[in-house]
Structures are given as C-alpha cells and as structure tokens.
Design a protein around this motif. Structure first.
Motif, short mmCIF file in Angstrom:
data_model
loop_
_atom_site.label_atom_id
_atom_site.label_comp_id
_atom_site.label_asym_id
_atom_site.label_seq_id
_atom_site.Cartn_x
_atom_site.Cartn_y
_atom_site.Cartn_z
N HIS A 126 0.61 1.58 -11.07
CA HIS A 126 1.72 1.85 -10.15
C HIS A 126 3.04 1.25 -10.63
O HIS A 126 4.05 1.31 -9.92
CB HIS A 126 1.38 1.36 -8.74
CG HIS A 126 0.42 2.27 -8.05
ND1 HIS A 126 -0.92 2.30 -8.33
CD2 HIS A 126 0.62 3.22 -7.11
CE1 HIS A 126 -1.51 3.21 -7.59
NE2 HIS A 126 -0.60 3.80 -6.84
N LYS B 51 6.99 3.15 -10.76
CA LYS B 51 7.08 4.23 -9.78
C LYS B 51 8.01 3.91 -8.60
O LYS B 51 8.12 4.68 -7.67
CB LYS B 51 5.68 4.57 -9.26
CG LYS B 51 4.76 5.11 -10.34
CD LYS B 51 3.41 5.48 -9.78
CE LYS B 51 2.53 6.07 -10.86
NZ LYS B 51 1.23 6.50 -10.35
N ARG C 217 0.86 -1.19 0.00
CA ARG C 217 0.00 0.00 0.00
C ARG C 217 0.89 1.23 0.00
O ARG C 217 2.01 1.19 0.51
CB ARG C 217 -0.87 0.04 1.26
CG ARG C 217 -1.91 -1.04 1.35
CD ARG C 217 -2.76 -0.84 2.63
NE ARG C 217 -3.91 -1.67 2.65
CZ ARG C 217 -3.96 -2.87 3.24
NH1 ARG C 217 -2.91 -3.36 3.86
NH2 ARG C 217 -5.08 -3.58 3.21
N GLU C 218 0.38 2.32 -0.53
CA GLU C 218 1.09 3.58 -0.38
C GLU C 218 0.97 4.01 1.08
O GLU C 218 -0.05 3.77 1.71
CB GLU C 218 0.48 4.65 -1.29
CG GLU C 218 0.76 4.39 -2.75
CD GLU C 218 0.14 5.45 -3.64
OE1 GLU C 218 0.91 6.23 -4.22
OE2 GLU C 218 -1.10 5.49 -3.72
N ARG C 219 2.02 4.62 1.57
CA ARG C 219 2.02 5.06 2.97
C ARG C 219 0.78 5.89 3.28
O ARG C 219 0.44 6.82 2.57
CB ARG C 219 3.29 5.86 3.26
CG ARG C 219 3.53 6.14 4.72
CD ARG C 219 4.84 6.86 4.96
NE ARG C 219 5.96 6.36 4.18
CZ ARG C 219 6.77 5.36 4.55
NH1 ARG C 219 6.56 4.74 5.70
NH2 ARG C 219 7.77 4.98 3.80
N TYR D 52 7.69 1.38 -6.43
CA TYR D 52 7.07 0.67 -5.30
C TYR D 52 7.54 -0.78 -5.21
O TYR D 52 7.86 -1.27 -4.12
CB TYR D 52 5.55 0.70 -5.40
CG TYR D 52 4.94 2.07 -5.22
CD1 TYR D 52 4.94 2.68 -3.97
CD2 TYR D 52 4.39 2.75 -6.29
CE1 TYR D 52 4.38 3.94 -3.80
CE2 TYR D 52 3.83 4.01 -6.13
CZ TYR D 52 3.83 4.59 -4.88
OH TYR D 52 3.29 5.84 -4.71
N GLN E 37 -2.32 5.05 2.99
CA GLN E 37 -3.47 4.77 2.13
C GLN E 37 -3.99 3.35 2.39
O GLN E 37 -3.24 2.47 2.81
CB GLN E 37 -3.09 4.90 0.65
CG GLN E 37 -2.57 6.27 0.27
CD GLN E 37 -3.61 7.35 0.48
OE1 GLN E 37 -4.76 7.20 0.06
NE2 GLN E 37 -3.22 8.44 1.12
#
Length: 154
Positions: A86, A89, A48-50, A91, A52
C-alpha cells in the motif's frame, strides 16, 4: 494487534524499521502505545481502507523515548508505517494529514519530531510534505543504524 505485527515484520516494510521485532517486543510496544493514550491523550491509529477489515498501516503521534537525546526523546513523535503493498497509494499521506490536523486542534500547535531512515526516500518526502525539517543525523542505540531526525515547529 497481530495485524500490525504482520505489517511491520513483512520483509519489504521491516527493512526501514531497524532490527527485527519479536512478537514479545511488539506486544510490549503495542501496550505502551495504549498507555500513551491514557497518559498523553494521543498515540497511534490503525489504518484500513474504507469498508475493509484488513489493517494496512499504523500512523500517529506518540511518545517513544528512543535514547536519541533530550532534543528528541521528550517530544511528541510522529510516525507512519504502511503495508508494503500500500506504499505510494496516498494512504499514509491522507492518514497523517488527518492525524496532524487532529493533534494540532486537540493539543495545540507544538513541536513534533520524527525519525526516518536515510535509505527510505518515500518517508523522507512524507516528512518534508508535512513540514518536518531535518535537525541532525543520529544512530539508533539498539543497532547503530543511521537515522535522520526531524522537527515540525508550530
């Protein structure tokens, strides 16, 4: 569980993952992964994005026994899947760096394998970045799709 299914079945992501995955197959795979944590002490992580809630990927080291041969199937396997929007990017790179560092610290450096579609240049670069070297080409038992097998030695 549904969030990961949505990631892996999106057409732009699924193109590199073999035959379409039904909800029933995904459900079994998800639970097999949970069992892998119990049996082996490692498995997949959700990304997950921090800050989110949305799941944007699934990465880890796990056991899958794909029917690709003893040189592959009986080893820990690394894998990374990111949501189509994503990719590129950083991640997957950040998450796999953490996973592999954690795995080596917890389980000791050991041989890890991975599998990548030869039509997936970003994942081929990821494998190389993490020290995986090609071992051989193979065909997936389920559909005959060609795949490149890799290993990462301690």
């Amino acid at each position: 569980m549904r969030a990961v299914y949505d990631v892996v079945t999106h057409p732009e992501t699924a193109t590199h993952l073999g035959p379409p995955l039904s909800w029933v197959d995904h459900y079994a795979r998800f639970h097999r992964n949970a069992g892998g944590w119990y049996l082996h002490g490692y498995g997949n992580f959700l990304v997950r994005e921090r800050g989110q809630d949305r799941v944007i990927g699934n990465v880890g080291v796990f056991h899958s026994n794909r029917g690709l041969g003893e040189d592959f199937d009986m080893n820990p396997e690394a894998g990374w899947i990111m949501a189509h929007d994503h990719v590129g990017k950083g991640y997957a790179s950040e998450a796999m760096t953490a996973v592999l560092n954690w795995f080596d610290a917890e389980h000791g450096p050991r041989r890890i394998v991975c599998i990548v579609s030869p039509d997936n240049p970003p994942s081929l670069r990821m494998a190389e970045k993490f020290g995986f070297v090609p071992t051989r080409m193979a065909e997936m038992p389920a559909d005959g799709e060609p795949v490149q097998l890799f290993e990462r030695l301690p």
